[in-house]
Design a protein around this motif. Sequence first.
Motif, PDB file in Angstrom:
ATOM      1  N   UNK A 342       0.702  -1.277   0.028  1.00 55.23           N
ATOM      2  CA  UNK A 342      -0.163  -0.080  -0.137  1.00 55.23           C
ATOM      3  C   UNK A 342       0.952   1.080   0.137  1.00 55.23           C
ATOM      4  N   UNK A 343       0.669   1.939  -1.000  1.00 56.98           N
ATOM      5  CA  UNK A 343       1.512   3.390  -1.014  1.00 56.98           C
ATOM      6  C   UNK A 343       0.826   4.483  -0.994  1.00 56.98           C
ATOM      7  N   UNK A 372      10.527  -9.392   3.187  1.00 56.43           N
ATOM      8  CA  UNK A 372       9.993  -8.902   2.113  1.00 56.43           C
ATOM      9  C   UNK A 372      10.202  -7.290   1.985  1.00 56.43           C
ATOM     10  N   UNK A 373       9.992  -6.531   3.223  1.00 56.41           N
ATOM     11  CA  UNK A 373      10.523  -5.237   3.212  1.00 56.41           C
ATOM     12  C   UNK A 373      11.967  -4.976   2.788  1.00 56.41           C
ATOM     13  N   UNK A 555       9.821   5.901   3.225  1.00 55.53           N
ATOM     14  CA  UNK A 555       9.809   5.107   4.365  1.00 55.53           C
ATOM     15  C   UNK A 555       8.949   3.883   4.011  1.00 55.53           C
ATOM     16  N   UNK A 556       9.484   2.544   4.390  1.00 50.54           N
ATOM     17  CA  UNK A 556       8.913   1.548   4.222  1.00 50.54           C
ATOM     18  C   UNK A 556       8.775   0.688   5.473  1.00 50.54           C
ATOM     19  N   UNK A 585       5.350   6.923   1.784  1.00 49.93           N
ATOM     20  CA  UNK A 585       5.301   5.766   2.728  1.00 49.93           C
ATOM     21  C   UNK A 585       4.837   4.390   1.946  1.00 49.93           C
ATOM     22  N   UNK A 586       5.363   3.222   2.138  1.00 52.39           N
ATOM     23  CA  UNK A 586       5.155   2.288   1.476  1.00 52.39           C
ATOM     24  C   UNK A 586       4.770   1.102   2.706  1.00 52.39           C
TER      25      UNK A 586
END
Length: 600
Positions: A342-343, A372-373, A555-556, A585-586
């Motif tokens: 989700x972005x 995964x991140x 930012x993830x 942000x992701x």
Amino acid sequence: DGNVSLASEKSEDIEFENSKRAVWFTWAIASLGTLLGNIDHITPILTMFFLMMYGGINLCCFLLAWVDSPGFRPQFRYFSKRTALIGFAWSLTLAFLISWVMALLAMLLLFTIFKYIDISAQQSSILAQQSSSRNTNSKTKSSSGTNWGDVFDSVKYKITTAILARVTGTENFHAKNWRPQLLTFVDTDDEGTPLSSEVLALAAQFRGGRGLNIVVSIKHGSYLQKGAFDISKRCSENLKKCMEKERLQGFCEVVLTLSHFEEAVWSAVMHSGLGPVSPNTVLMSWMSDWRRRVNSIDGDGEDLLTDESSIYFENENIHACSASEFVSTLKGLGNMERAVCILKGKKFPRCGDIMPIGSTIDIYWVVDDGGLCLLLSYIISRNSIWRRNANLQVFAVTTTEEDNQSEVELAVVEFLQQIRINATVHVVSMQNTELADDFRAHAFGVCPGGAPTLTIGEKFRSVRDDVISSSSSMSGGQGFQSILPLGDRACLPTRSANSFDSFKNTNADYHNDGKFQSSNIIDPSGDPSQRFLILETAQMFNNLIRQRSPSASLVVTHLPLPHKVAKANEFMEYVDTLFKGVDNMLLIQGTGVEYLTTVA
């Protein structure tokens, strides 16, 4: 019809221009030998042209027979693709035996002519599409381009189907071969222009993973309505142009449906792709206007849209789903074992941008999501937009008093070295909060089996304990019955009854001290609808991000588990709080498998 006559005249003009060019080109070749005064000067090149013609015909016949083209129906009784291949090889050999210089020159001229025809065909196709779009209301469609039926299209199709047939049944790739096969959902207006084009930019920047890209826009409508298919086709063409602007290579489709949004998404996920190249990652943009998509409140306090048509027509005819449908979509994707991204990209870089010096991609690593991140952030950093000036920063978030910050930092640094990812490591504390519980599943929970179960501290402690246990040949434990080592599937650990009771009592002490309210530790006999997310936890995490990453370009971090909420508004408020004050942000949710490996 004026449109038809105009199109016919234009087509005749183009054919006349092509005829004139061919005549002048032929005259130039014929006159060249005459002007030289000696026919022997052009005999070698003419011989090469004849040999290339014979060789080309034999090659085309061989390829058409090899790909089993239904349109290739030779009438010669003794035709064989083997003799066609021999004829091609023999013509090419004779050409080089007579004169290798002239053979190379003839091949160069043939390649030039081939590229000229190819470029002319593409330009004619573009003109035909533009003419068709201008004459959308016309009953008759005109085409000014000529499709010659390139044999290499059949060859590509043959190779593609053969490769798919070979890899069918091998969908469970090793971690080193895993790559994001993206299915991107975008909202579009009536013309097919994306309303959140930042997801297309992100999908294009995932191209370093060399995976599949499919872009889908879901719109309310029915193909039973007259002209609906032409509208969706026109929207698809405009969406494809927007993808080309972001240099996003892939497929796109605008789908009309009368069903609920989440059902349309689940159907697209299940039926997109072929075998091992089916989507494994779903990318969506955040609904920043989700409050505007809520029209009424039912008796239970859940925000709903009573009139389904108001989603698409009263709210500017652009809204594809409501807040409750959005949350239901995420829950279903988790149950379908698909990774979700989700972005929120208020200032997300686009194609052609170059990040300034000192840019960073900050990863807040709270729970073990299989890496995964880290992997997706690394893939983004390899894109030309980020590669030159952007660096990775990993913030390992400790959430329990058992986490020793120096040990966690050392373990994360060593882990990043093993997986060959260069990043700066920081350790930040969110102790005495329920942050980790918002991102992971517990025993007896309603979350999908692939949801994370271990925090970062627990992950590295379990690896260390496994190493010590294996080296000392000891087995068994009093807490978890089994903890899988690094690299295996992140399955849900099984707790004993005593273990669960002690775990519950420990968190009850926190509640009595007033440090935080235990909401995610649920008794097996409890009501699943009582699970909820603490908004104050999201606020504290947001404050930490804004304090430690004030100038981060991206930012993830993890996506909170939507299964923990009974009401859609609760989840939307929680995520909205995480996004507050952060431009790009992701949020990522994995599927419980390992995405990183130390094996090259």
